[in-house]
Motif scaffolding. Structure first.
Motif, short mmCIF file in Angstrom:
data_model
loop_
_atom_site.label_atom_id
_atom_site.label_comp_id
_atom_site.label_asym_id
_atom_site.label_seq_id
_atom_site.Cartn_x
_atom_site.Cartn_y
_atom_site.Cartn_z
N PHE A 142 0.82 -1.21 0.00
CA PHE A 142 0.00 0.00 0.00
C PHE A 142 0.85 1.26 0.00
N GLY A 143 2.17 1.12 0.12
CA GLY A 143 3.05 2.28 0.12
C GLY A 143 2.97 3.10 1.39
N ILE A 144 2.60 2.47 2.50
CA ILE A 144 2.48 3.17 3.78
C ILE A 144 3.70 2.87 4.63
N ARG A 145 4.38 3.91 5.06
CA ARG A 145 5.62 3.74 5.81
C ARG A 145 5.31 3.47 7.28
N THR A 146 5.70 2.30 7.73
CA THR A 146 5.55 1.92 9.13
C THR A 146 6.92 1.58 9.69
N TYR A 147 6.96 1.24 10.97
CA TYR A 147 8.22 0.84 11.58
C TYR A 147 8.83 -0.35 10.85
N THR A 148 8.00 -1.32 10.48
CA THR A 148 8.52 -2.54 9.85
C THR A 148 9.04 -2.27 8.45
N THR A 149 8.33 -1.49 7.64
CA THR A 149 8.82 -1.17 6.30
C THR A 149 10.09 -0.33 6.39
N ALA A 150 10.15 0.58 7.39
CA ALA A 150 11.37 1.37 7.58
C ALA A 150 12.53 0.48 8.00
N LEU A 151 12.25 -0.57 8.76
CA LEU A 151 13.31 -1.49 9.18
C LEU A 151 13.90 -2.21 7.97
N PHE A 152 13.06 -2.65 7.05
CA PHE A 152 13.54 -3.28 5.83
C PHE A 152 14.40 -2.32 5.01
N ARG A 153 13.95 -1.09 4.89
CA ARG A 153 14.69 -0.10 4.11
C ARG A 153 16.04 0.21 4.76
N THR A 154 16.05 0.39 6.07
CA THR A 154 17.28 0.70 6.79
C THR A 154 18.26 -0.45 6.74
N TRP A 155 17.75 -1.66 6.85
CA TRP A 155 18.58 -2.86 6.78
C TRP A 155 19.37 -2.92 5.47
N GLY A 156 18.78 -2.41 4.38
CA GLY A 156 19.47 -2.40 3.10
C GLY A 156 20.62 -1.41 3.05
N TYR A 157 20.63 -0.42 3.98
CA TYR A 157 21.69 0.58 4.00
C TYR A 157 22.78 0.24 5.03
N ASP A 158 22.37 -0.09 6.24
CA ASP A 158 23.34 -0.24 7.32
C ASP A 158 22.77 -1.16 8.39
N ILE A 159 23.44 -2.26 8.68
CA ILE A 159 22.94 -3.23 9.64
C ILE A 159 22.91 -2.65 11.04
N GLN A 160 23.88 -1.79 11.40
CA GLN A 160 23.90 -1.19 12.73
C GLN A 160 22.71 -0.25 12.93
N ALA A 161 22.39 0.51 11.90
CA ALA A 161 21.23 1.38 11.98
C ALA A 161 19.94 0.57 12.09
N ALA A 162 19.89 -0.56 11.37
CA ALA A 162 18.72 -1.43 11.45
C ALA A 162 18.58 -2.03 12.84
N LEU A 163 19.70 -2.38 13.46
CA LEU A 163 19.68 -2.91 14.83
C LEU A 163 19.13 -1.86 15.80
N LEU A 164 19.55 -0.62 15.63
CA LEU A 164 19.06 0.44 16.50
C LEU A 164 17.56 0.63 16.34
N LEU A 165 17.08 0.64 15.10
CA LEU A 165 15.65 0.79 14.85
C LEU A 165 14.88 -0.40 15.43
N ALA A 166 15.43 -1.60 15.27
CA ALA A 166 14.79 -2.78 15.84
C ALA A 166 14.71 -2.68 17.36
N GLY A 167 15.74 -2.12 17.98
CA GLY A 167 15.70 -1.90 19.42
C GLY A 167 14.61 -0.93 19.83
N TRP A 168 14.41 0.12 19.03
CA TRP A 168 13.33 1.07 19.32
C TRP A 168 11.96 0.39 19.19
N ILE A 169 11.80 -0.42 18.14
CA ILE A 169 10.54 -1.13 17.96
C ILE A 169 10.29 -2.07 19.14
N LEU A 170 11.37 -2.68 19.63
CA LEU A 170 11.25 -3.57 20.78
C LEU A 170 10.73 -2.81 22.00
N LEU A 171 11.25 -1.59 22.22
CA LEU A 171 10.76 -0.78 23.32
C LEU A 171 9.29 -0.39 23.11
#
Length: 542
Positions: free
Chosen positions: A222-251
């Motif tokens: 649907f082209g709607i940006r959520t935490y999970t879609t942002a996690l996929f996008r960030t993971w493609g750029y930098d694994i450390q940044a994706a880990l940080l975002l995953a930690g925020w989602i966990l909180l």
């Protein structure tokens, strides 16, 4: 004395095994938490660039819309089928669970295909009334409110099943007393049934919100940006940044967990073993058919319409889709789910047995930790497992002579991720089964000198075989339809029915060609839903 020492040692061995398993399962989560404090500034800068500002709002908005609509659909229909007699009541008492067989991303793909420019609805309008009328009547459903509504149509059975069980027995005596005092249905619902059923409703709503957060396929399509879609996008750029975002989602998830606990307050489920059932009030005339109509709305839009269109598209595209590749990915899905189910059920059985052997603080910690695991989105777990597998490969390369990737992109790590994600699915019924499983027999066996292992194999398991089967079916289905976790961790060039459905709908932009894989997932998903619904019907008399 030697036998007593041996038994004590065996008990300690089981506790040690349980602790080791929990520590292993906790590694990805520990990695995610540590990323909140160890992520370098360069990765934080990347995250600021890739994480859209509306991701949090969109995620929260989808959760709220889906939760509120699911509460009305599930709670309202559950109240009708448990309290009143009307046409098709028995049919709706089990069929309203069927939308749960259609994963949210498949429901979203299907309705997008129905309302698309080349879809059947627009095609019929163009053929009958012309191009101008078709354009005037075109309705774009690719927006956030509609997606929230679609999530509710797919997930409201969580609330329906929980509320149905609670309304059937939980408040039976109070409802009977209120009726004898002349109270009407709406007054009984608001003042008695809902307050007493708050734990059940909170549990159902919480499951709905967790599934919304876990979604990737529908939001991405649907082209709607959520935490999970942002996690996929960030993971493609930098694994450390994706880990940080995953930690925020966990909180964020833990915040919802705390909110759910506060919503429950000190309310707990009552022991309903000796409670009476609520007498069903017959409805007549207009009121009876109104109840039938209200129950038919979520069934028709949540199951009948999407299932019918998927069947129609499958018949059209089957000659093109049913080839060697399709049967290979079907075998991949079944094989992967079968192996994962065996691993998860065995580990869950060990931990549930440790919980039974050690009715202490350590045993309670095991139960609480496992229950939290299912609340964590699959994409978040996948990122944690990916970091763990990379660290493991680095250790092997550092201390060994071999080079290369041993764990990253392997089936073993994919199954390990499934274990972290779905352990609670198997653990819950197994723990409940062991608690109700003629505890005196197990105690008698151990008091006669039999080891806990022999007692488990020859006393507990034969009595637990139906529960093990139910747990295995539930895990098998969840693994089969899991999308975000599988997309991230699957081996290269390894597809499943879930990823194939997403590939056809999103990448190839052909929803009809995704229908065959989607139908197989729906038919497999119908097995536990049908079994659970029948068991609840027999148990609660509704």
């Amino acid at each position: 004395m030697s036998m007593i020492r041996s038994l004590r040692s065996s008990y300690k061995g089981w506790l040690l095994a349980g602790i080791v398993l929990l520590l292993l399962i906790a590694i990805p989560l520990v990695i995610l938490f540590s990323s909140l404090f160890t992520t370098p500034q360069s990765s934080k800068a990347i995250l600021e660039q890739t994480l859209p500002g509306e991701a949090f709002f969109n995620t929260l908005a989808l959760c709220v819309i889906a939760a509120v609509v699911s509460l009305f659909l599930g709670g309202g229909t559950a109240w009708l089928v448990t309290q009143y007699q009307f046409p098709l009541r028995k049919f709706f008492s089990w069929s309203l669970a069927l939308p749960l067989t259609i994963p949210g991303y498949i429901l979203a793909f299907t309705y997008a295909g129905i309302f698309s420019f080349s879809g059947p609805l627009q095609t019929v309008i163009r053929n009958q009334f012309g191009q101008d009328r078709a354009q005037a009547l075109h309705f774009d459903i690719m927006n956030l409110p509609v997606l929230g509504l679609l999530f509710a149509l797919a997930l409201f059975p969580y609330v329906f099943l929980s509320a149905k069980a609670a309304f059937s027995i939980q408040s039976a005596r109070q409802i009977e007393s209120a009726r004898s005092l002349g109270k009407k249905g709406s007054s009984i619902l608001m003042k008695i049934a809902l307050p007493l059923s708050r734990p059940a409703l909170a549990a159902g709503v919480f499951l709905v919100m967790m599934e919304v957060i876990n979604d990737y396929g529908a939001a991405s399509y649907f082209g709607i940006r959520t935490y999970t879609t942002a996690l996929f996008r960030t993971w493609g750029y930098d694994i450390q940044a994706a880990l940080l975002l995953a930690g925020w989602i966990l909180l964020f998830v833990f915040g919802l967990l705390i909110a759910e606990r506060l919503l429950r307050g000190k309310a707990r489920y009552q022991n309903t073993a000796r409670q009476s059932y609520v007498p069903i009030t017959p409805l007549k005339g207009f009121r009876a058919w109104t109840a039938t109509f209200l129950c038919s709305i979520p069934f028709v839009f949540g199951f009948l319409i999407p299932f019918s269109f998927l069947g129609y598209w499958a018949m059209q595209t089957a000659p093109k889709i049913m080839n060697d590749h399709f049967f290979v990915l079907t075998w991949n899905s079944i094989q992967l789910a079968f192996i994962a189910t065996i691993v998860i059920v065995v580990v869950a059985l060990i931990l549930a047995y440790v919980r039974k052997l050690h009715q202490s603080f350590s045993g309670k910690i095991i139960a609480q930790f496992i229950n939290v695991g299912y609340a964590i989105p699959g994409a978040v777990i996948a990122v944690g497992v990916l970091a763990f597998s990379g660290w493991s490969d680095a250790m092997i390369a550092h201390f060994g002579s071999a080079k290369g990737l041993f764990f990253t992109g392997s089936i073993a790590m994919l199954i390990f991720a499934y274990l972290v994600r779905f352990l609670a699915v198997a653990y819950q019924p197994l723990e409940a089964g062991l608690e109700k499983n003629h505890g005196s027999l197990g105690e008698s066996s151990r008091s006669l000198g039999k080891s806990p292992l022999r007692t488990l194999l020859f006393v507990e398991l034969p009595l637990l075989r139906n529960t093990v089967l139910v747990a295995a079916i539930m895990v098998f289905v969840d693994v089969m339809k899991e999308l975000p976790l599988t997309l991230i961790l699957r081996p290269f060039n390894f597809e499943t029915l879930a990823t194939e459905t997403y590939r056809h709908a999103k990448i190839m932009e052909s929803v009809p060609e995704s229908s065959s894989a989607a139908l197989i997932l729906i038919f497999i998903g119908a097995i536990p839903v049908f079994v659970l619904s029948r068991l609840m019907t027999e148990k609660h008399g509704t």
